[in-house]
Design a protein around this motif. Structure first.
Motif, PDB file in Angstrom:
ATOM      1  N   SER A 191       5.684   8.665   7.393  1.00  0.00           N
ATOM      2  CA  SER A 191       6.368   9.138   6.188  1.00  0.00           C
ATOM      3  C   SER A 191       7.181  10.395   6.477  1.00  0.00           C
ATOM      4  N   GLU A 247       0.818  -1.209   0.000  1.00  0.00           N
ATOM      5  CA  GLU A 247       0.000   0.000   0.000  1.00  0.00           C
ATOM      6  C   GLU A 247       0.857   1.267   0.000  1.00  0.00           C
ATOM      7  N   VAL A 248       1.960   1.238   0.729  1.00  0.00           N
ATOM      8  CA  VAL A 248       2.807   2.429   0.837  1.00  0.00           C
ATOM      9  C   VAL A 248       3.739   2.560  -0.364  1.00  0.00           C
ATOM     10  N   TRP A 288       5.440  -0.464  11.151  1.00  0.00           N
ATOM     11  CA  TRP A 288       4.448   0.306  10.394  1.00  0.00           C
ATOM     12  C   TRP A 288       3.025  -0.166  10.727  1.00  0.00           C
ATOM     13  N   ASP A 334       0.039   7.452  12.594  1.00  0.00           N
ATOM     14  CA  ASP A 334      -0.552   7.164  11.289  1.00  0.00           C
ATOM     15  C   ASP A 334       0.544   7.114  10.219  1.00  0.00           C
ATOM     16  N   ARG A 335       0.184   6.655   9.046  1.00  0.00           N
ATOM     17  CA  ARG A 335       1.170   6.487   7.979  1.00  0.00           C
ATOM     18  C   ARG A 335       1.746   7.813   7.507  1.00  0.00           C
ATOM     19  N   ARG A 336       0.946   8.855   7.516  1.00  0.00           N
ATOM     20  CA  ARG A 336       1.431  10.190   7.136  1.00  0.00           C
ATOM     21  C   ARG A 336       2.591  10.600   8.032  1.00  0.00           C
ATOM     22  N   ASN A 370       1.759   8.557  -1.518  1.00  0.00           N
ATOM     23  CA  ASN A 370       0.716   7.539  -1.321  1.00  0.00           C
ATOM     24  C   ASN A 370       0.048   7.666   0.046  1.00  0.00           C
ATOM     25  N   ASN A 371       0.796   8.179   1.019  1.00  0.00           N
ATOM     26  CA  ASN A 371       0.264   8.331   2.376  1.00  0.00           C
ATOM     27  C   ASN A 371      -0.383   9.692   2.605  1.00  0.00           C
TER      28      ASN A 371
END
Length: 132
Positions: A61, A16-17, A50, A56-58, A86-87
């Motif tokens: 990143s 996904e990332v 992760w 969160d993914r943001r 992507n994030n």
């Protein structure tokens, strides 16, 4: 070594990332020498870290772009610029992160980071132009 559920969770997040094509190619290209590293990275980095919910993914990143700039790892930076997009990070946010690294990591590291980020952003523009 069998990482079980962490591997499956990590593989999903990693795809996904970083993008399914890149991840699947990395795994397919693994050989007897590198396969254990791919399994380890997928399970521990992507599944165990992760996969945690506190950040969160943001945010992850943002942290990655900063650390990878400090470590001067251009290949990984390019990969994670795309992951940051992507994030949900914007180009403006990526620019601000890299400007911030100039102060804390040094101007030469930031210059290289900008150069590598620009390559990725140009490639993304080309890809989006082909799709429209």
């Amino acid at each position: 070594m069998d990482y079980g559920d962490l591997y499956d969770k990590g593989l999903e997040i990693r795809r996904e990332v970083l993008g399914k094509e890149y991840v699947d190619q990395s795994i397919a290209n693994a050989d007897d020498f590198t396969r254990d590293l791919q399994d380890f990275v997928t399970s521990t980095c992507w599944g165990a870290i992760w996969g945690r919910e506190t950040l969160d993914r943001r945010t992850r990143s943002i942290i990655n772009l900063s650390m990878i700039t400090a470590l001067n790892r251009p290949h990984e930076l390019k990969l994670h610029v795309r992951g940051a997009l992507n994030n949900g990070l914007t180009r403006e946010e990526i620019r601000e992160i890299l400007l911030h690294t100039a102060i804390y990591c040094g101007v030469p590291a930031a210059i290289d980071a900008f150069r590598n980020a620009r390559e990725v952003l140009d490639q993304v523009d080309k890809e989006e132009g082909q799709d429209s």
